[in-house]
Each structure stands twice: as structure tokens, then as C-alpha cells.
Scaffold this motif. Sequence first.
Motif, PDB file in Angstrom:
ATOM      1  N   GLY A 186       0.823  -1.210   0.000  1.00 52.05           N
ATOM      2  CA  GLY A 186       0.000   0.000   0.000  1.00 52.05           C
ATOM      3  C   GLY A 186       0.846   1.244   0.000  1.00 52.05           C
ATOM      4  N   GLU A 187       1.884   1.257  -0.874  1.00 49.04           N
ATOM      5  CA  GLU A 187       2.885   2.319  -0.825  1.00 49.04           C
ATOM      6  C   GLU A 187       3.268   2.770  -2.232  1.00 49.04           C
ATOM      7  OE1 GLU A 187       6.862   2.967   1.880  1.00 49.04           O
ATOM      8  OE2 GLU A 187       6.491   0.987   1.042  1.00 49.04           O
ATOM      9  N   TRP A 188       3.454   4.068  -2.396  1.00 43.76           N
ATOM     10  CA  TRP A 188       3.930   4.639  -3.660  1.00 43.76           C
ATOM     11  C   TRP A 188       5.451   4.768  -3.623  1.00 43.76           C
ATOM     12  CZ3 TRP A 188       0.965   5.763  -7.929  1.00 43.76           C
ATOM     13  CH2 TRP A 188      -0.432   5.749  -7.750  1.00 43.76           C
ATOM     14  N   LEU A 189       6.087   4.511  -4.751  1.00 44.97           N
ATOM     15  CA  LEU A 189       7.537   4.669  -4.890  1.00 44.97           C
ATOM     16  C   LEU A 189       7.806   5.572  -6.090  1.00 44.97           C
ATOM     17  CD1 LEU A 189       6.893   1.494  -4.041  1.00 44.97           C
ATOM     18  CD2 LEU A 189       9.368   1.313  -4.192  1.00 44.97           C
ATOM     19  N   VAL A 190       8.842   6.376  -5.986  1.00 48.12           N
ATOM     20  CA  VAL A 190       9.209   7.273  -7.075  1.00 48.12           C
ATOM     21  C   VAL A 190      10.714   7.191  -7.310  1.00 48.12           C
ATOM     22  CG1 VAL A 190       9.371   9.679  -7.827  1.00 48.12           C
ATOM     23  CG2 VAL A 190       7.317   8.886  -6.655  1.00 48.12           C
ATOM     24  N   ARG A 191      11.102   7.127  -8.566  1.00 47.57           N
ATOM     25  CA  ARG A 191      12.505   7.250  -8.949  1.00 47.57           C
ATOM     26  C   ARG A 191      12.588   8.305 -10.045  1.00 47.57           C
ATOM     27  NH1 ARG A 191      12.324   4.614  -5.151  1.00 47.57           N
ATOM     28  NH2 ARG A 191      13.514   2.739  -4.562  1.00 47.57           N
ATOM     29  N   SER A 192      13.550   9.206  -9.926  1.00 47.81           N
ATOM     30  CA  SER A 192      13.671  10.305 -10.861  1.00 47.81           C
ATOM     31  C   SER A 192      15.077  10.403 -11.412  1.00 47.81           C
ATOM     32  CB  SER A 192      13.298  11.631 -10.181  1.00 47.81           C
ATOM     33  OG  SER A 192      13.619  12.739 -10.989  1.00 47.81           O
ATOM     34  N   ALA A 193      15.194  10.928 -12.626  1.00 48.40           N
ATOM     35  CA  ALA A 193      16.519  11.163 -13.202  1.00 48.40           C
ATOM     36  C   ALA A 193      17.284  12.217 -12.423  1.00 48.40           C
ATOM     37  CB  ALA A 193      16.377  11.588 -14.663  1.00 48.40           C
ATOM     38  N   ALA A 194      16.589  12.980 -11.599  1.00 47.27           N
ATOM     39  CA  ALA A 194      17.249  13.994 -10.782  1.00 47.27           C
ATOM     40  C   ALA A 194      17.916  13.399  -9.547  1.00 47.27           C
ATOM     41  CB  ALA A 194      16.237  15.061 -10.357  1.00 47.27           C
ATOM     42  N   ASP A 195      17.606  12.131  -9.232  1.00 47.94           N
ATOM     43  CA  ASP A 195      18.236  11.490  -8.079  1.00 47.94           C
ATOM     44  C   ASP A 195      19.737  11.301  -8.320  1.00 47.94           C
ATOM     45  OD1 ASP A 195      15.660  11.316  -7.146  1.00 47.94           O
ATOM     46  OD2 ASP A 195      15.408   9.195  -7.682  1.00 47.94           O
TER      47      ASP A 195
END
Length: 387
Positions: free
Chosen positions: A79-88
Amino acid sequence: MTGGNERGVAGGARLPESDSTVDGRERRDRATTVVSRALADRDSAAFVHAGTDRDPGIRYSCPHPVTELTAVAYDGTAGEWLVRSAADAERGHPAERLASALADRGLEGTILTPPRVPHDAALYLEQAGFELASTDALERARGTKTAGEREAVATAQRAAGAGIRRAAAVLADATVVDGGLAIDASDGGPDPLTPARLRTAIDEAVVGAGAFPAGNTVVTPGSSADADAPLRPGDPIVLETAPRGPAGYYGGLARTLVVDGDGGRERRVHVGVTQSFRSARSMLTAGTESVTAVEADLEAEVRSFGFSDGDAIETRVAGVGLEPRERPVAGGDEIGPGTVVRLDVAARVNADSWIRIADVMAVTDEGERPDWLAAPSQSLSPTALLD
């Protein structure tokens, strides 16, 4: 992070609070509800999407402004959202890193993605051992607007109204020179008023109101004259603009104006078109209806003013939000509480001209009259829009 908690994102990027945080939480809660149901119905492990800030699905599912290539996922088990970005600071494609994170969590089986997920993102998910299946869950979630989204559309619609009123002011001040409309030039002489000049006037007013024309402004002269020729008195001139507001949400407005009109058939067509909006509003006050039903009601109301099956009438109803046209958009999609839709009606006057009007309506609770968002007068007279 679970539910609407936006202060942290599992395994990576931290989402800063911003002026859209409250609305972002509401949007995320809506997305969570719809996506979770889709995962349960199809026995799937997670939902994944990837894209840039040009993708409305990415902007919708991320409560913070997106400026880089981003991959977002909802882990249905946790029940969790995850985000990965090119800015990381981490290296590698965001979708590749997100796929690895999902696999490391022990997830397996089917991943749901939007039909337009980028090909490279799909490959990274498949390489991590997942099977992919498409879903329209995110589009369905976007079909119901939060209060903040509704206000964002209204902001864009006010800018659209400013553009149309600027055009009305230009037309109201125009004079007739050699059979065409003209405006005062900088040297004091008459300058032909062309569709391009009127379109520029609309766009300048839209920008002045804090929105972006987004290439959606169109001026259609009511004659077969060349597009570079002066507009003519007596012709219905259709003005259309669908600007994008500062929050990324669109408006949508169309009006038909006539300088020195003589009534006749154009007046009768105009009455039928304007009455159709009142009929649709009453229809949606009574309860939820499909896009097809509302479009049919709009056409039937126009025809009730004495128009036969051979008379050309066009109606279009669609949601408006992060795209100029979005859910509800298909014939069977429902228009009910929480939806914001653009109603567009056009009827032919003669071989060369149409009367066309478009407005945006926000549907509230059942039994309550839907609200027109920032709607200027629907009159054919330019001066009426300046009151």
C-alpha cells in the motif's frame, strides 16, 4: 509512505511540500483508491508508469512538480507509492531502478501499466521478471476532480474568457473599409482586421491573464475568404481558445461573434445552440448521464427549434483537466458528481459559416445545478461580452 502521506517516498526521492501539497494529497488518495481496486480485480502486484513532465499521468500521480524523467509505482501489497527520478543521485534509468526496487521487495507476477507507458520502461520491467498488462485506472482516477483541480481549470477558463473578451473589444471597435473589417493602425489609418490579428489579440490577453495559449487558439472566419483576408461584417466569426493555466490544467471556450449582423437564420441557429446548454445543465442536475446521452440531448434541443435531420449539427462532450480532452470522453463514460466537462455545440448557418459555442461545466452533487466555470455572455454581439 502510505495513503496520503506525501512527506517521504520509499527508497529514494523525498517529495518537498509545495503550494500544491494539499491538492496533491487528495489526488494521490483518489489514485490510490482506483489503482488499488484495479490491482485487486486483476490479481496484480503493482502499478507502474514512467514519463516526463509532459505526461499528464506522471504529473497527476506525483504531488510535487516533475521536471525530469520519472518512474512512479504503487506497491499493492505494501500500500505504498515509490518514485525514482533522473534527478536522483543514483545512476541508471528511473524505470530500471524502480523495477529493481519492486523485485527486491519480493513482488512478482503481473504489473499494470497505462497503455502508453514508454517502451524502454516496459522492457526494464520485463527484464526484472514481471509480466505487463495495460490498465486505464489512472485515466479513470483523473476523471473525477478535486476542489483544487476544479479551481485550476477555472483559472485557465478565466484566462480563456479574457482572451475572448479582448477579441470582442477589437471587433466592437472595428470599422468597415472596402467591405472588410479594419482597426486603427499606429499611423492613424485603417489596418485590415484578419483572423491572424484577432488570434494574436486573444493570445496576448490569455498571457496577460497568467496562462499559456498552448497553440490552441483558432479564429474561423464565417466565409470562404482567404485566411489572410480581412474579416467581414455580417459573417459569424468563431473564436476558440483552450489555454493551459499555471498549474498545468486547461480551459476551453468558444464563442461566435457577428459585427453588424442582420438576424435571420443565424439568429435562429444561435437560439437553438444556446438553449441546448440550458437543457444539458438541467439533465445533469437530475443525475449522472453518459457522454453519449448528453451529446444526444444537446443535438435534440437544437433540432427542436425547427432544424431537420439534413441540417448539420455537431456536439462534443469531454472532460477537461491536465489535457484539453480527457475522461470522461468515450460515449459510455459517465458524467456525474466531481466531473468537469467541456460542452461544445455547433450548427451550420450556411455553406460557409457555423454558430459554435463551448463552455466548461463542473458537476457537483446530484440534485444540485452544475456550475459554469467563468463563462462570458453567449451573445452574438461583441459589445454584449464587454458588459
